[in-house]
Design a protein around this motif. Structure first.
Motif, PDB file in Angstrom:
ATOM      1  N   ALA A 128       4.728  -6.058  11.423  1.00  0.00           N
ATOM      2  CA  ALA A 128       4.553  -4.612  11.335  1.00  0.00           C
ATOM      3  C   ALA A 128       5.147  -4.061  10.045  1.00  0.00           C
ATOM      4  N   SER A 129       6.338  -4.509   9.685  1.00  0.00           N
ATOM      5  CA  SER A 129       6.948  -3.967   8.469  1.00  0.00           C
ATOM      6  C   SER A 129       6.128  -4.339   7.241  1.00  0.00           C
ATOM      7  N   SER A 130       5.481  -5.489   7.266  1.00  0.00           N
ATOM      8  CA  SER A 130       4.665  -5.925   6.135  1.00  0.00           C
ATOM      9  C   SER A 130       3.464  -5.003   5.938  1.00  0.00           C
ATOM     10  N   TRP A 131       2.712  -4.723   7.008  1.00  0.00           N
ATOM     11  CA  TRP A 131       1.546  -3.853   6.822  1.00  0.00           C
ATOM     12  C   TRP A 131       1.962  -2.409   6.596  1.00  0.00           C
ATOM     13  N   GLN A 132       3.081  -2.010   7.181  1.00  0.00           N
ATOM     14  CA  GLN A 132       3.568  -0.660   6.912  1.00  0.00           C
ATOM     15  C   GLN A 132       3.950  -0.522   5.442  1.00  0.00           C
ATOM     16  N   ASP A 133       4.586  -1.548   4.890  1.00  0.00           N
ATOM     17  CA  ASP A 133       4.953  -1.540   3.469  1.00  0.00           C
ATOM     18  C   ASP A 133       3.716  -1.468   2.583  1.00  0.00           C
ATOM     19  N   LYS A 134       2.667  -2.220   2.943  1.00  0.00           N
ATOM     20  CA  LYS A 134       1.423  -2.188   2.156  1.00  0.00           C
ATOM     21  C   LYS A 134       0.820  -0.790   2.148  1.00  0.00           C
ATOM     22  N   ILE A 135       0.828  -0.156   3.316  1.00  0.00           N
ATOM     23  CA  ILE A 135       0.259   1.189   3.424  1.00  0.00           C
ATOM     24  C   ILE A 135       1.057   2.173   2.577  1.00  0.00           C
ATOM     25  N   ARG A 136       2.363   2.135   2.701  1.00  0.00           N
ATOM     26  CA  ARG A 136       3.222   3.060   1.946  1.00  0.00           C
ATOM     27  C   ARG A 136       3.152   2.789   0.440  1.00  0.00           C
TER      28      ARG A 136
ATOM     29  N   LEU B  12       1.010   6.736   7.045  1.00  0.00           N
ATOM     30  CA  LEU B  12       1.035   5.845   8.203  1.00  0.00           C
ATOM     31  C   LEU B  12       0.743   6.697   9.437  1.00  0.00           C
ATOM     32  N   THR B  13      -0.490   6.654   9.898  1.00  0.00           N
ATOM     33  CA  THR B  13      -0.913   7.503  11.011  1.00  0.00           C
ATOM     34  C   THR B  13      -0.902   6.714  12.312  1.00  0.00           C
ATOM     35  N   ILE B  14      -0.906   7.443  13.409  1.00  0.00           N
ATOM     36  CA  ILE B  14      -0.987   6.805  14.731  1.00  0.00           C
ATOM     37  C   ILE B  14      -2.285   6.021  14.829  1.00  0.00           C
ATOM     38  N   LEU B  15      -3.364   6.578  14.280  1.00  0.00           N
ATOM     39  CA  LEU B  15      -4.651   5.893  14.343  1.00  0.00           C
ATOM     40  C   LEU B  15      -4.594   4.559  13.595  1.00  0.00           C
ATOM     41  N   LYS B  16      -3.998   4.548  12.401  1.00  0.00           N
ATOM     42  CA  LYS B  16      -3.863   3.283  11.665  1.00  0.00           C
ATOM     43  C   LYS B  16      -3.077   2.269  12.483  1.00  0.00           C
ATOM     44  N   GLU B  17      -1.981   2.724  13.079  1.00  0.00           N
ATOM     45  CA  GLU B  17      -1.153   1.823  13.883  1.00  0.00           C
ATOM     46  C   GLU B  17      -1.943   1.252  15.057  1.00  0.00           C
ATOM     47  N   LYS B  18      -2.712   2.099  15.730  1.00  0.00           N
ATOM     48  CA  LYS B  18      -3.496   1.641  16.894  1.00  0.00           C
ATOM     49  C   LYS B  18      -4.619   0.697  16.459  1.00  0.00           C
ATOM     50  N   ILE B  19      -5.262   0.992  15.324  1.00  0.00           N
ATOM     51  CA  ILE B  19      -6.322   0.107  14.812  1.00  0.00           C
ATOM     52  C   ILE B  19      -5.746  -1.282  14.560  1.00  0.00           C
ATOM     53  N   ILE B  20      -4.634  -1.340  13.863  1.00  0.00           N
ATOM     54  CA  ILE B  20      -4.012  -2.635  13.564  1.00  0.00           C
ATOM     55  C   ILE B  20      -3.585  -3.312  14.862  1.00  0.00           C
ATOM     56  N   GLY B  21      -3.059  -2.531  15.801  1.00  0.00           N
ATOM     57  CA  GLY B  21      -2.668  -3.089  17.101  1.00  0.00           C
ATOM     58  C   GLY B  21      -3.830  -3.729  17.829  1.00  0.00           C
ATOM     59  N   VAL B  22      -4.994  -3.091  17.782  1.00  0.00           N
ATOM     60  CA  VAL B  22      -6.185  -3.663  18.425  1.00  0.00           C
ATOM     61  C   VAL B  22      -6.549  -4.993  17.760  1.00  0.00           C
ATOM     62  N   PHE B  23      -6.539  -5.021  16.428  1.00  0.00           N
ATOM     63  CA  PHE B  23      -6.900  -6.248  15.725  1.00  0.00           C
ATOM     64  C   PHE B  23      -5.867  -7.354  15.927  1.00  0.00           C
TER      65      PHE B  23
ATOM     66  N   SER C 239     -18.479  -5.662  10.477  1.00  0.00           N
ATOM     67  CA  SER C 239     -17.391  -5.969  11.396  1.00  0.00           C
ATOM     68  C   SER C 239     -16.130  -6.090  10.565  1.00  0.00           C
ATOM     69  N   TYR C 240     -15.015  -5.989  11.232  1.00  0.00           N
ATOM     70  CA  TYR C 240     -13.728  -6.036  10.555  1.00  0.00           C
ATOM     71  C   TYR C 240     -12.812  -6.992  11.287  1.00  0.00           C
ATOM     72  N   GLU C 241     -11.893  -7.603  10.529  1.00  0.00           N
ATOM     73  CA  GLU C 241     -10.880  -8.457  11.120  1.00  0.00           C
ATOM     74  C   GLU C 241      -9.632  -8.389  10.260  1.00  0.00           C
ATOM     75  N   LEU C 242      -8.503  -8.784  10.846  1.00  0.00           N
ATOM     76  CA  LEU C 242      -7.269  -8.827  10.072  1.00  0.00           C
ATOM     77  C   LEU C 242      -7.416  -9.846   8.962  1.00  0.00           C
ATOM     78  N   LYS C 243      -6.888  -9.518   7.822  1.00  0.00           N
ATOM     79  CA  LYS C 243      -6.866 -10.462   6.713  1.00  0.00           C
ATOM     80  C   LYS C 243      -5.808 -11.493   7.063  1.00  0.00           C
ATOM     81  N   HIS C 244      -6.212 -12.739   7.110  1.00  0.00           N
ATOM     82  CA  HIS C 244      -5.327 -13.789   7.607  1.00  0.00           C
ATOM     83  C   HIS C 244      -4.402 -14.326   6.532  1.00  0.00           C
ATOM     84  N   LYS C 245      -3.310 -14.891   6.987  1.00  0.00           N
ATOM     85  CA  LYS C 245      -2.401 -15.576   6.079  1.00  0.00           C
ATOM     86  C   LYS C 245      -3.101 -16.819   5.540  1.00  0.00           C
TER      87      LYS C 245
END
Length: 158
Positions: A18-26, A32-43, A95-101
């Motif tokens: 979470a801190s990694s994607w939050q850092d990327k967004i900032r 950092l919106t609730i919607l962004k957080e929920k989208i990432i949570g779903v993925f 379609s969208y997916e998390l960018k993988h390590k």
């Protein structure tokens, strides 16, 4: 049309912390919106790419009903900061997916008939891509990322 999916045939590596994607967004100056957080949570809870409609359905289960335009804007911003990856299907849908390590880097086969998506990885292919990247490096070009989608007919549609 609902997209058929095939399970990932390799070990799934969890998304960035979470801190990694939050850092990327900032770092990109985005909010950092609730919607962004929920989208990432779903993925984070799914191993497969999701269409916008599938994502909307998942967000409704979290008591969120964003307008499609808002959702597209949020998806675009998450793709822009390399948290999500956009996958273009043959029929113009995305379609969208998390960018993988790096340890879970993969490519896609997409059926042009039914839109089935099959993840695959191949070490020989990755070695070839590294050679191509090295060729570019000698020319002063730095390749940041790559994506490969193969299109054809799946076993069911042949």
């Amino acid at each position: 049309m609902q997209t058929k999916r095939v399970a990932v045939r390799q070990p799934f590596v969890s998304s960035p912390s979470a801190s990694s994607w939050q850092d990327k967004i900032r770092a990109k100056g985005l909010h950092l919106t609730i919607l962004k957080e929920k989208i990432i949570g779903v993925f984070e809870k799914t191993k497969e790419p999701l269409s916008v409609q599938e994502l909307l359905n998942a967000l409704k289960r979290h008591k969120l009903s964003p307008h499609k335009t808002t959702l597209y804007r949020e998806l675009e911003s998450l793709v822009g900061v390399s948290i999500l990856e956009e996958l273009k299907l043959h029929d113009g849908l995305r379609s969208y997916e998390l960018k993988h390590k790096k340890t879970n880097h993969h490519h896609h086969f997409i059926c042009e008939e039914c839109s089935e998506v099959i993840d695959f990885n191949n070490s020989d292919l990755e070695q070839l891509i590294k050679k191509v990247e090295f060729t570019f490096k000698r020319k002063g070009v730095a390749v940041q990322n790559h994506a490969l989608n193969l299109y054809g007919l799946c076993a069911q549609c042949q």
